[in-house]
Design an enzyme around this catalytic site. Structure first.
Site, PDB file in Angstrom:
ATOM      1  N   GLY A   9       5.546  -1.007   3.599  1.00 46.07           N
ATOM      2  CA  GLY A   9       5.416  -1.691   2.315  1.00 46.07           C
ATOM      3  C   GLY A   9       5.310  -0.722   1.153  1.00 46.07           C
ATOM      4  N   GLY A  12       6.294  -1.668  -2.527  1.00 43.39           N
ATOM      5  CA  GLY A  12       5.528  -2.654  -3.267  1.00 43.39           C
ATOM      6  C   GLY A  12       4.520  -2.010  -4.211  1.00 43.39           C
ATOM      7  N   GLN A  13       3.802  -2.861  -4.934  1.00 38.64           N
ATOM      8  CA  GLN A  13       2.798  -2.396  -5.891  1.00 38.64           C
ATOM      9  C   GLN A  13       1.799  -1.437  -5.252  1.00 38.64           C
ATOM     10  OE1 GLN A  13      -0.061  -4.911  -8.716  1.00 38.64           O
ATOM     11  NE2 GLN A  13      -0.765  -5.035  -6.603  1.00 38.64           N
ATOM     12  N   ASP A  14       1.141  -1.871  -4.181  1.00 42.60           N
ATOM     13  CA  ASP A  14       0.102  -1.049  -3.564  1.00 42.60           C
ATOM     14  C   ASP A  14       0.684   0.203  -2.926  1.00 42.60           C
ATOM     15  OD1 ASP A  14      -1.419  -3.187  -4.324  1.00 42.60           O
ATOM     16  OD2 ASP A  14      -2.149  -3.683  -2.323  1.00 42.60           O
ATOM     17  N   ALA A  81       4.367  -6.805   4.209  1.00 49.21           N
ATOM     18  CA  ALA A  81       4.152  -8.221   4.489  1.00 49.21           C
ATOM     19  C   ALA A  81       5.052  -9.046   3.583  1.00 49.21           C
ATOM     20  CB  ALA A  81       2.688  -8.614   4.250  1.00 49.21           C
ATOM     21  N   SER A 128      -6.631  -9.843   3.629  1.00 49.87           N
ATOM     22  CA  SER A 128      -6.554 -10.493   2.316  1.00 49.87           C
ATOM     23  C   SER A 128      -7.678 -11.501   2.122  1.00 49.87           C
ATOM     24  CB  SER A 128      -5.204 -11.211   2.175  1.00 49.87           C
ATOM     25  OG  SER A 128      -5.190 -12.071   1.060  1.00 49.87           O
ATOM     26  N   GLU A 130      -7.245 -14.228   0.833  1.00 51.47           N
ATOM     27  CA  GLU A 130      -6.676 -15.546   1.105  1.00 51.47           C
ATOM     28  C   GLU A 130      -7.079 -16.066   2.483  1.00 51.47           C
ATOM     29  OE1 GLU A 130      -4.764 -17.795  -0.563  1.00 51.47           O
ATOM     30  OE2 GLU A 130      -4.889 -16.654  -2.432  1.00 51.47           O
ATOM     31  N   TYR A 152       0.499 -18.019   4.578  1.00 47.37           N
ATOM     32  CA  TYR A 152       0.214 -16.607   4.323  1.00 47.37           C
ATOM     33  C   TYR A 152      -1.193 -16.257   4.788  1.00 47.37           C
ATOM     34  CZ  TYR A 152      -0.987 -12.399   1.657  1.00 47.37           C
ATOM     35  OH  TYR A 152      -1.428 -11.155   1.280  1.00 47.37           O
ATOM     36  N   HIS A 182      -5.621  -8.064  -6.713  1.00 46.66           N
ATOM     37  CA  HIS A 182      -5.546  -6.807  -7.445  1.00 46.66           C
ATOM     38  C   HIS A 182      -4.164  -6.712  -8.083  1.00 46.66           C
ATOM     39  CE1 HIS A 182      -4.606  -6.298  -3.207  1.00 46.66           C
ATOM     40  NE2 HIS A 182      -3.811  -5.294  -3.503  1.00 46.66           N
ATOM     41  N   ARG A 187       3.028  -5.304 -10.640  1.00 44.00           N
ATOM     42  CA  ARG A 187       2.991  -6.571  -9.923  1.00 44.00           C
ATOM     43  C   ARG A 187       4.313  -7.310 -10.132  1.00 44.00           C
ATOM     44  NH1 ARG A 187       0.602  -8.553  -5.519  1.00 44.00           N
ATOM     45  NH2 ARG A 187      -1.385  -9.539  -6.008  1.00 44.00           N
TER      46      ARG A 187
END
Length: 329
Positions: A9, A12-14, A81, A128, A130, A152, A182, A187
């Site tokens: 990943g 991605g942002q992270d 993910a 997460s 979530e 998710y 975050h 993003r």
């Protein structure tokens, strides 16, 4: 001798923030990139030329084993993910295969790589908030019962429990970071925070008339992604593996985010510009998330540096710059 890390990943942002952090610390960084012609790979190539890219896919165990053997990492960060919660209802099967099954594949690849090389590898799994879904206590901590309310969240809960299981079954130094929301200028625009800041920039410049959102009263614990990747790194420096809630400990409704974002461009009343569209309402809503980061503070010495209002302003100003640059082209 410098250490090495493999990041899934990474586009991605992270992943990008983490790669920057590790490169600053002298790591050799490898990034798993899925497929050919990946549009995000060009951004990675331009921004982080020092990252060594390896082709692989979380749903393909042999490609992960090959990536591990090529990288010979000291640390593995599994950030890959299907990350957008809303999309997980549209395609729950793909979300499950990547976000849940991908964790199992990473764990298996890591275990097999350790057996073949005799090298001890430490792992970070991106769990997460979530997973808490219909929250059973406020604030949420490492021991709070998981009750996910989206495909998710269910997939993330699977990956979380599987990581704990492999840690206890095989003695892996496998850690779970239960990260609350975050954000950053990096993003994706499908996420509500960036959707808001991009719209605010465009509305202030006369390029957009209306912003349509879902639940305006949902409350989230929002922090800066650049702070949160530091917590990922710190987990893997501990002698003992564990699970850590990473959060600010504060919760804010979407309406407060709107207040601050529109305030950056001098608009005090945003109601004429914002509407609610039923298409963006989740089938099962998560009304409030707020984390208790006391364990991370006590064990890792971690705490967030960027305040909520600073984060919102950072994102709006970044989107203003983007819109100015786009209009100049």
């Amino acid at each position: 001798m410098s250490r090495s890390a493999l990041i899934t990943g990474i586009t991605g942002q992270d992943g990008r923030y983490l790669a920057e952090l590790l490169i600053e610390k002298g790591y050799e960084v490898f990034g798993l990139v899925r497929g050919h012609g990946n549009l995000r790979e060009e951004t990675l190539r331009r921004e982080l030329p020092g990252v060594r890219r390896i082709s692989g896919d979380l749903t393909d165990l042999p490609s992960l084993i090959k990536a591990m053997m090529v990288a010979q990492p000291d640390e593995v960060y599994n950030l890959g993910a299907v990350t957008f919660v809303g999309y997980s209802w549209e395609n729950p099967r793909l979300t499950t295969e990547v976000t849940a099954g991908g964790v199992l594949n990473v764990l298996e690849a890591l275990r097999l790589c350790q057996e073949r090389t005799g090298k001890s590898i430490r792992m970070y799994q991106a769990s997460s908030a979530e997973m808490f879904g219909r929250v059973q206590e406020v604030p949420q901590r490492e021991t709070t019962l998981l009750w996910p309310r989206s495909p998710y969240g269910v997939a993330k809960a699977y990956g979380h429990h599987m990581t704990v299981n492999y840690r206890e079954s095989y003695g892996l130094h496998a850690n779970c970071g239960i990260l609350f929301n975050h954000e950053s200028p990096r993003r994706g625009t499908e996420f509500v925070t960036r959707k808001i800041t991009q719209a605010v920039a465009r509305i202030s410049l006369g390029l957009q008339d209306k912003l349509l959102l879902g639940n305006l009263h949902a409350e989230r614990d929002w922090g800066f992604a650049g702070d949160y990747v530091e917590a990922m790194y710190l987990m893997l420096q501990e002698d003992e593996p564990g699970d850590f809630v990473i959060a600010t400990g504060e919760t804010h409704p979407v309406t407060e985010f709107l207040d601050l974002a529109f305030g950056v461009v001098g608009i005090e009343d945003w109601t004429p510009y914002v509407g609610v569209d039923e298409r963006f309402i989740r089938p099962a809503e998560v009304d409030q998330l707020v984390g208790d980061p006391s364990k991370a503070r006590a064990v890792l010495g971690w705490k967030p540096k960027v305040e909520f209002a600073e984060l919102v302003e950072m994102m709006v100003r970044s989107d203003l710059d983007r819109e100015h640059q786009a209009s100049a082209c």
